[in-house]
Design a protein around this motif. Sequence first.
Motif, mmCIF file in Angstrom:
data_model
loop_
_atom_site.group_PDB
_atom_site.id
_atom_site.type_symbol
_atom_site.label_atom_id
_atom_site.label_comp_id
_atom_site.label_asym_id
_atom_site.label_seq_id
_atom_site.Cartn_x
_atom_site.Cartn_y
_atom_site.Cartn_z
ATOM 1 N N VAL A 1 0.836 -1.164 -0.010
ATOM 2 C CA VAL A 1 0.007 0.034 0.143
ATOM 3 C C VAL A 1 0.875 1.276 0.038
ATOM 4 C CG1 VAL A 1 -1.848 1.432 1.216
ATOM 5 C CG2 VAL A 1 -2.034 -1.125 1.214
ATOM 6 N N PHE A 2 0.559 2.309 -0.641
ATOM 7 C CA PHE A 2 1.464 3.134 -1.022
ATOM 8 C C PHE A 2 0.516 4.537 -0.346
ATOM 9 C CE2 PHE A 2 3.193 0.740 -4.437
ATOM 10 C CZ PHE A 2 4.313 1.047 -4.473
ATOM 11 N N ILE A 3 1.417 5.621 0.558
ATOM 12 C CA ILE A 3 0.460 6.717 1.004
ATOM 13 C C ILE A 3 1.399 7.686 0.636
ATOM 14 C CG2 ILE A 3 -0.316 7.511 3.124
ATOM 15 C CD1 ILE A 3 -0.386 4.935 4.338
ATOM 16 N N ASP A 4 0.382 8.853 0.196
ATOM 17 C CA ASP A 4 0.976 10.067 -0.111
ATOM 18 C C ASP A 4 1.404 11.129 1.284
ATOM 19 O OD1 ASP A 4 1.464 12.629 -0.925
ATOM 20 O OD2 ASP A 4 -0.099 12.871 -2.783
ATOM 21 N N ARG A 5 2.358 11.016 1.669
ATOM 22 C CA ARG A 5 2.652 11.729 2.983
ATOM 23 C C ARG A 5 2.282 10.848 4.138
ATOM 24 N NH1 ARG A 5 4.729 16.587 2.816
ATOM 25 N NH2 ARG A 5 4.407 18.118 1.104
ATOM 26 N N GLY A 6 3.248 10.866 5.172
ATOM 27 C CA GLY A 6 2.977 10.021 6.323
ATOM 28 C C GLY A 6 2.908 10.905 7.863
ATOM 29 N N ILE A 7 2.617 10.266 8.747
ATOM 30 C CA ILE A 7 2.700 10.891 9.958
ATOM 31 C C ILE A 7 3.645 11.782 10.399
ATOM 32 C CG2 ILE A 7 2.132 10.313 12.390
ATOM 33 C CD1 ILE A 7 0.896 7.556 11.339
ATOM 34 N N PRO A 8 4.899 11.283 10.184
ATOM 35 C CA PRO A 8 6.016 12.158 10.592
ATOM 36 C C PRO A 8 5.932 13.756 9.901
ATOM 37 C CG PRO A 8 6.810 10.189 10.210
ATOM 38 C CD PRO A 8 5.542 10.174 9.881
ATOM 39 N N ASP A 9 5.288 13.762 8.554
ATOM 40 C CA ASP A 9 5.064 14.972 8.069
ATOM 41 C C ASP A 9 4.461 15.948 8.703
ATOM 42 O OD1 ASP A 9 4.996 14.727 4.398
ATOM 43 O OD2 ASP A 9 5.393 13.309 5.575
ATOM 44 N N VAL A 10 3.288 15.651 9.565
ATOM 45 C CA VAL A 10 2.776 16.631 10.509
ATOM 46 C C VAL A 10 3.649 17.312 11.511
ATOM 47 C CG1 VAL A 10 0.943 16.839 12.328
ATOM 48 C CG2 VAL A 10 0.795 15.299 10.303
ATOM 49 N N VAL A 11 4.682 16.413 12.144
ATOM 50 C CA VAL A 11 5.642 17.050 13.054
ATOM 51 C C VAL A 11 6.670 18.088 12.288
ATOM 52 C CG1 VAL A 11 7.608 16.375 14.505
ATOM 53 C CG2 VAL A 11 5.257 14.986 14.901
ATOM 54 N N ALA A 12 6.903 17.394 11.141
ATOM 55 C CA ALA A 12 8.085 18.241 10.238
ATOM 56 C C ALA A 12 7.481 19.583 9.863
ATOM 57 C CB ALA A 12 8.261 17.465 9.095
ATOM 58 N N TYR A 13 6.231 19.867 9.584
ATOM 59 C CA TYR A 13 5.748 20.959 9.263
ATOM 60 C C TYR A 13 5.667 21.922 10.603
ATOM 61 C CZ TYR A 13 4.486 20.467 4.446
ATOM 62 O OH TYR A 13 4.503 20.388 2.878
ATOM 63 N N MET A 14 5.009 21.103 11.612
ATOM 64 C CA MET A 14 5.004 22.026 12.831
ATOM 65 C C MET A 14 6.318 22.488 13.394
ATOM 66 S SD MET A 14 1.839 22.357 13.657
ATOM 67 C CE MET A 14 1.750 22.736 15.262
ATOM 68 N N ASP A 15 7.417 21.799 13.267
ATOM 69 C CA ASP A 15 8.657 22.152 13.414
ATOM 70 C C ASP A 15 9.052 23.417 12.509
ATOM 71 O OD1 ASP A 15 8.895 20.529 15.516
ATOM 72 O OD2 ASP A 15 10.016 18.999 14.408
ATOM 73 N N TYR A 16 8.744 23.152 11.214
ATOM 74 C CA TYR A 16 8.759 24.204 10.105
ATOM 75 C C TYR A 16 8.617 25.671 10.649
ATOM 76 C CZ TYR A 16 8.300 26.988 5.931
ATOM 77 O OH TYR A 16 8.210 27.774 4.882
ATOM 78 N N ILE A 17 7.394 25.871 11.013
ATOM 79 C CA ILE A 17 6.640 26.769 11.167
ATOM 80 C C ILE A 17 6.908 27.302 12.751
ATOM 81 C CG2 ILE A 17 4.686 26.630 9.555
ATOM 82 C CD1 ILE A 17 3.110 26.372 12.105
ATOM 83 N N GLY A 18 7.523 26.281 13.464
ATOM 84 C CA GLY A 18 8.022 26.898 14.823
ATOM 85 C C GLY A 18 7.044 26.834 15.873
ATOM 86 N N ASP A 19 5.975 26.027 15.800
ATOM 87 C CA ASP A 19 4.775 25.827 16.738
ATOM 88 C C ASP A 19 5.120 24.497 17.483
ATOM 89 O OD1 ASP A 19 3.682 28.021 15.953
ATOM 90 O OD2 ASP A 19 1.637 27.234 15.511
ATOM 91 N N GLU A 20 4.748 24.583 18.788
ATOM 92 C CA GLU A 20 4.651 23.615 19.734
ATOM 93 C C GLU A 20 3.431 22.759 19.481
ATOM 94 O OE1 GLU A 20 5.171 24.717 23.937
ATOM 95 O OE2 GLU A 20 6.720 25.903 23.210
ATOM 96 N N TYR A 21 3.743 21.382 19.615
ATOM 97 C CA TYR A 21 2.502 20.398 19.393
ATOM 98 C C TYR A 21 2.562 19.524 20.571
ATOM 99 C CZ TYR A 21 6.731 18.491 17.421
ATOM 100 O OH TYR A 21 7.960 18.070 16.965
ATOM 101 N N PRO A 22 1.571 18.848 20.863
ATOM 102 C CA PRO A 22 1.158 17.892 22.007
ATOM 103 C C PRO A 22 2.007 16.643 21.725
ATOM 104 C CG PRO A 22 -0.886 18.505 21.096
ATOM 105 C CD PRO A 22 0.148 19.130 20.061
ATOM 106 N N GLU A 23 2.472 16.105 22.976
ATOM 107 C CA GLU A 23 3.211 14.726 22.875
ATOM 108 C C GLU A 23 2.561 13.485 22.078
ATOM 109 O OE1 GLU A 23 6.196 11.841 23.501
ATOM 110 O OE2 GLU A 23 6.134 14.161 24.220
ATOM 111 N N HIS A 24 1.399 13.587 21.850
ATOM 112 C CA HIS A 24 0.666 12.456 20.903
ATOM 113 C C HIS A 24 1.257 12.479 19.624
ATOM 114 C CE1 HIS A 24 -2.550 15.463 20.501
ATOM 115 N NE2 HIS A 24 -2.749 14.687 19.511
#
Length: 184
Positions: free
Chosen positions: A88-111
Amino acid sequence: MRFIFRIVQKEIIVLLGGPGTGKSTLINELVARGFCCYPEISRQVTMKAQEQGIEQLFLEQPLLFSEMLLEGRIEQYKNALEEPDDVVFIDRGIPDVVAYMDYIGDEYPEHFTKACEDFKYSKTFILPPWEEIYQSDSERYENFDQAVKIQEHLVETYKKYGYELIEVPKDTVENRILYILDKI
């Protein structure tokens, strides 16, 4: 009489890369070839918000946008496990979410971090920034320079979670598909 058992392991493969690197084009071609694929969901989230009068949810409420993406990508992962297909191929993964939040410099919850640790992809193919094919549109607000910076965050984030990134060369769609299929 001898029986030979073949244990088939589900391959959940993510295509990643900054905006405009050709991920969706490759996913569409894989679908055309009969592969099970899950599309990028951020456009759906963005368009839904636009229908409610929020032009760029990621820019206006990045944490809400990212929560919605995280939920959707976890759901895609779980659904992929249930698919009858071995790959199964997926366009973008779960770590992308963290990468984008880090890119904009925002904090995010531990989950967010826990999801990256709990849901692991079999293989990760990264598409490099490619200015010649980059296009902006109503859901893609980044310019090419920003796309390159996002790419750097994606590489850093996926490596942080232990992924070996397989870079897909800049080439024709056909040759990129053949490259990916050769590696799985």
